[in-house]
Design a protein around this motif. Structure first.
Motif, mmCIF file in Angstrom:
data_model
loop_
_atom_site.group_PDB
_atom_site.id
_atom_site.type_symbol
_atom_site.label_atom_id
_atom_site.label_comp_id
_atom_site.label_asym_id
_atom_site.label_seq_id
_atom_site.Cartn_x
_atom_site.Cartn_y
_atom_site.Cartn_z
ATOM 1 N N ALA A 19 0.826 -1.205 0.000
ATOM 2 C CA ALA A 19 0.000 0.000 0.000
ATOM 3 C C ALA A 19 0.859 1.253 0.000
ATOM 4 C CB ALA A 19 -0.944 -0.009 1.203
ATOM 5 N N ALA A 20 2.012 1.188 0.664
ATOM 6 C CA ALA A 20 2.892 2.366 0.705
ATOM 7 C C ALA A 20 3.354 2.754 -0.700
ATOM 8 C CB ALA A 20 4.088 2.097 1.602
ATOM 9 N N ALA A 21 3.578 1.761 -1.568
ATOM 10 C CA ALA A 21 3.990 2.064 -2.937
ATOM 11 C C ALA A 21 2.882 2.779 -3.696
ATOM 12 C CB ALA A 21 4.388 0.774 -3.657
ATOM 13 N N LEU B 162 0.389 7.813 -5.795
ATOM 14 C CA LEU B 162 -0.606 8.894 -5.792
ATOM 15 C C LEU B 162 0.068 10.256 -5.660
ATOM 16 C CD1 LEU B 162 -3.420 7.372 -3.535
ATOM 17 C CD2 LEU B 162 -3.500 7.766 -5.996
ATOM 18 N N GLN B 163 1.109 10.326 -4.826
ATOM 19 C CA GLN B 163 1.833 11.592 -4.699
ATOM 20 C C GLN B 163 2.550 11.946 -6.000
ATOM 21 O OE1 GLN B 163 4.356 10.832 -1.337
ATOM 22 N NE2 GLN B 163 2.720 11.165 0.168
ATOM 23 N N VAL B 164 3.107 10.928 -6.652
ATOM 24 C CA VAL B 164 3.757 11.174 -7.943
ATOM 25 C C VAL B 164 2.725 11.615 -8.976
ATOM 26 C CG1 VAL B 164 5.017 10.086 -9.843
ATOM 27 C CG2 VAL B 164 5.649 9.589 -7.474
ATOM 28 N N GLY B 165 1.557 10.961 -8.987
ATOM 29 C CA GLY B 165 0.502 11.351 -9.918
ATOM 30 C C GLY B 165 0.036 12.777 -9.695
ATOM 31 N N SER B 166 -0.093 13.169 -8.426
ATOM 32 C CA SER B 166 -0.490 14.544 -8.134
ATOM 33 C C SER B 166 0.558 15.536 -8.622
ATOM 34 C CB SER B 166 -0.716 14.702 -6.627
ATOM 35 O OG SER B 166 -1.039 16.031 -6.296
#
Length: 748
Positions: free
Chosen positions: A513-515, A520-524
């Motif tokens: 889940a951490a990956a 999600l942070q990279v996508g944002s």
């Protein structure tokens, strides 16, 4: 200047540039020019009298039309193109739909317009997500969020209904801003409108007339009504879930009826597309808009004054459900659009001139528009939630986070971006051997006697031709992106079921889940980078002419087409350019001149639309020279319902086939219109269309000419008006105009 009537052998060469945003001197290829008509946004220029070499090849009088400031002439308009990009792409999609007629064509148009309506509703929901869900509902009751924020803390102890009503003014103002921007072109271009001269509104010949038609006003009224109804319905659902009352239920039912009426009227194309004012339709559209606007203060008052206690939840009640439903509806519409497009492609498989994207442009561009709109909306809410949360909450229950539907949207965007990048790499590498092989054959045929010392230059030309042939392969990458976005959007259902991306991905794939959280942070960050790139691109496109050549293709392609789907898209600059060109051409022919229209790149598209609107007596005094033209290579593939062989032949017939098209193998945008006419493949029939295209060898040699130390440059998509072969084409067409019969020619 021009001569008086009677000098019928005098020819004016009217040059129309492409997306480069060149100055008048560069277009005319003369150092000094002066304006003879128009203004600084769209003007006509000629070489300044008194200087030598003011005439063109074969003694023609030179004139240039500079329109580059119409689509992006001011910084505000350029930036609006950036922020309204999803609306613009969605509007282009309706012009890309397959060439269906009857019920199927009306259904496709309805799907495109309904998809455009959902983008407006998503825009309102994104504003509601920031102002109502994050700030009014989550932040104000949270002391950790209010700490150090005096601009919010003064509302912290106010009743929930009052704070919701106050912050509901922000999405209302955002919608009002779009309303204002959509109405401005009606005043800016009013002086350039001409009476409608075509039989159908959805034809290339209607470009320049459609955007000023009542249809845009009706669409604007319906979108404004739907936007305010969405705002009212979101507030009322939150009120009903927390504690229903007779007033809130009645108002919610009324808001839903307004939304349903907008949807139904939007699909009634014979009524919406009526070119003349229609009292009944105009009253219906205007009445729905007025009703929705008037309903909003009633809803705000009802929410504020309702004494029923609000139930404390982790998000605005019903908001996540609305977001998920809108995204799900968009996914269904994209599936319908793609299914019909595939059916159209299968039906026309035996036809000629089909490309990999022919018939699929509408779903692909619609998916790009929808995916971008959802991604930007999700990232906006995600970033504001992160800002409010500060990662400094005392416990997890105090944390402020966006709805799960938005997290899924960011995840889908990341997956789509990764798949698109992988597809681009695969397509580039897989097609490279074939492209290189074709390029070597072309170079070997063009330069059979090249000396050994020219081998390096020959390899440069081969690489340029191979890169130019990559244009058609980009379509595959676009299809991959559209398919991934369309397949990923239904994941909004998982958000409605309160399933987070990290949990689902770990269960299905075993990825920690951490990956996924990191993804999600990279996508944002990727979405923010895209928005920043668009913003910087818009600014530099306004300030730098050279940069505008690279990014201007998107703006000029998107804003060339009238607003037939989304009224909040940037205005159609052809509404001024085409009528302005028509008036100037009519004026020149009335003065007794023959007019040679020369259009480079997108300028050839403007001229084609103009020729289709001119009366027969004017067309009989015209000739057409296009170079670097995307009419067949791009427009006929992307817009098969509006630009095809029949339309192109009509352009040729109107000018009595006084038409030459110059093209190069090194050009990644322009190409042939009717026939490639390569060496050994000369036309075997007397069809006049097969005499239009002239291939130019580029470069014309691979060794330095006498007295020079470098070989001739590779022109590619640059205009190249100083090329002797271009001057020969001008002289050829000018001679045809001077030798034309006295009676007007060309069909009506």
């Amino acid at each position: 200047m021009t001569s008086g009537p009677g000098t019928s052998d005098d020819v004016v060469e009217l040059r129309v540039h492409g997306v480069s945003g060149a100055g008048a001197e560069q277009i005319l290829d003369r150092p000094h020019s002066h304006q003879v008509a128009g203004d600084r946004n769209g003007g006509f220029y000629r070489p300044r009298p008194g200087y030598p070499d003011t005439q063109g090849p074969s003694g023609v009088t030179m004139e240039a039309y500079r329109w580059s400031d119409l689509p992006s002439g001011t910084i505000s308009r350029t930036l609006s193109l950036v922020f309204l990009l999803p609306f613009m792409l969605c509007n282009v999609a309706i012009w890309m739909r397959p060439p269906y007629r009857g019920t199927a064509g009306a259904g496709l148009k309805a799907v495109c317009r309904l998809l455009a309506l959902t983008l407006t509703m998503l825009y309102v929901l994104a504003a509601m997500g920031v102002s109502l869900d994050l700030i009014a509902w989550r932040c104000l009751p949270n002391p950790h969020c209010l700490a150090g924020r005096p601009y919010l803390s003064w509302l912290g102890d106010r009743p929930t209904g009052l704070t919701l009503a106050v912050f509901a003014l922000l999405p209302a103002a955002a919608l009002g801003l779009l309303w204002r921007l959509a109405a401005r072109p009606a005043h800016n271009f009013a002086a350039f409108r001409t009476p409608t001269t075509t039989s159908g509104a959805h034809q290339l010949s209607a470009v320049g007339q459609w955007d000023g038609a009542p249809t845009v006003s009706r669409l604007c009224a319906l979108h404004v009504a739907a936007g305010f109804a969405t705002l009212s319905l979101g507030l009322l659902i939150a009120r009903i879930v927390s504690g229903p009352s007779t007033v809130s239920v009645a108002l919610a039912a009324f808001a839903a009826l307004v939304l349903i009426a907008c949807t139904a009227l939007l699909c009634a194309h014979p009524l919406i597309d009526t070119p003349a004012p229609h009292p009944l339709v105009d009253r219906l559209a205007g009445g729905l808009r007025s009703t929705a606007v008037a309903l909003t203060p009633l809803v705000l008052a009802a929410v504020t004054l309702d004494p029923t206690p609000w139930r404390v939840r982790d998000g605005l009640p019903g908001y996540a459900m609305l977001v998920g439903l809108i995204i799900l509806v968009q996914a269904v519409l994209l599936v319908v659009l793609g299914t019909v497009a595939l059916a159209s492609r299968s039906r026309r498989r035996t036809g000629t001139g089909t490309g990999s994207l022919r018939g699929l442009g509408a779903p692909v561009i619609a998916a790009a528009a929808t995916g971008l709109a959802v991604a930007i909306s999700a990232d906006l809410v995600y970033k504001v939630a992160d800002l409010l949360n500060r990662r400094a909450a005392a416990d997890s229950e105090s944390e402020i986070g966006p709805p799960l539907g938005y997290k899924w949207a960011i995840f889908v965007f990341l997956v789509a971006a990764a798949c698109t990048l992988a597809a681009a790499v695969v397509v580039t590498l897989a097609t490279r051997p074939g492209r290189i092989r074709i390029a070597r054959a072309i170079v070997a045929r063009d330069h059979p006697d090249a000396p050994p010392q020219a081998q390096y230059r020959l390899r440069q030309v081969e690489r340029m031709i191979a890169r130019a042939r990559l244009t058609e392969r980009v379509e595959v990458v676009a299809v991959v992106y559209g398919c991934v976005v369309g397949a990923g959007m239904p994941t909004s259902l998982l958000g409605m079921l309160r399933l987070a991306p990290p949990t689902v991905v770990e269960r299905l794939t075993g990825i920690p889940a951490a990956a996924t959280v990191f993804g999600l942070q990279v996508g944002s960050l990727l979405i923010s980078a895209v928005v920043l790139a668009l913003l910087v691109g818009g600014i530099f496109a306004y300030r730098t002419a050279a940069f505008r050549r690279h990014v201007g293709i998107l703006w000029d392609l998107g804003t060339f087409w009238p607003r037939a789907a989304h009224p909040f898209a940037p205005p159609c600059y052809a509404e001024r350019a085409v009528p302005e060109l028509s008036r100037r051409i009519v004026h020149l022919t009335e003065q007794g001149h023959g007019v040679l229209l020369t259009g480079h790149s997108h300028g050839s598209v403007l001229l084609a639309a103009t020729v289709l609107q001119l009366p027969p007596e004017v067309c009989g005094r015209l000739a057409l020279l296009t170079y670097g033209s995307p009419l067949r290579r791009l427009y006929a593939r992307l817009f098969p319902a509006f630009i095809d062989e029949k339309v192109l032949r009509e352009v040729g017939e109107r000018v009595n086939w006084r038409w030459l098209n110059l093209w190069r193998d090194t050009d990644p945008i322009g190409g042939w219109v009717f026939s490639p006419h390569r060496a050994g493949r000369r036309p075997a029939t007397p069809d006049p269309a097969l005499t239009v295209d002239r291939r130019l060898r580029d470069p014309w040699d691979v060794v330095p000419p006498p007295g020079d130390s470098v070989p001739p440059e590779i022109v590619g998509h640059w205009p190249g008006e100083s090329d002797p072969r271009f001057e020969a084409a001008v002289a050829d067409l000018a001679g045809r105009l001077r030798d034309r019969p006295p009676e007007p020619g060309g069909p009506g």
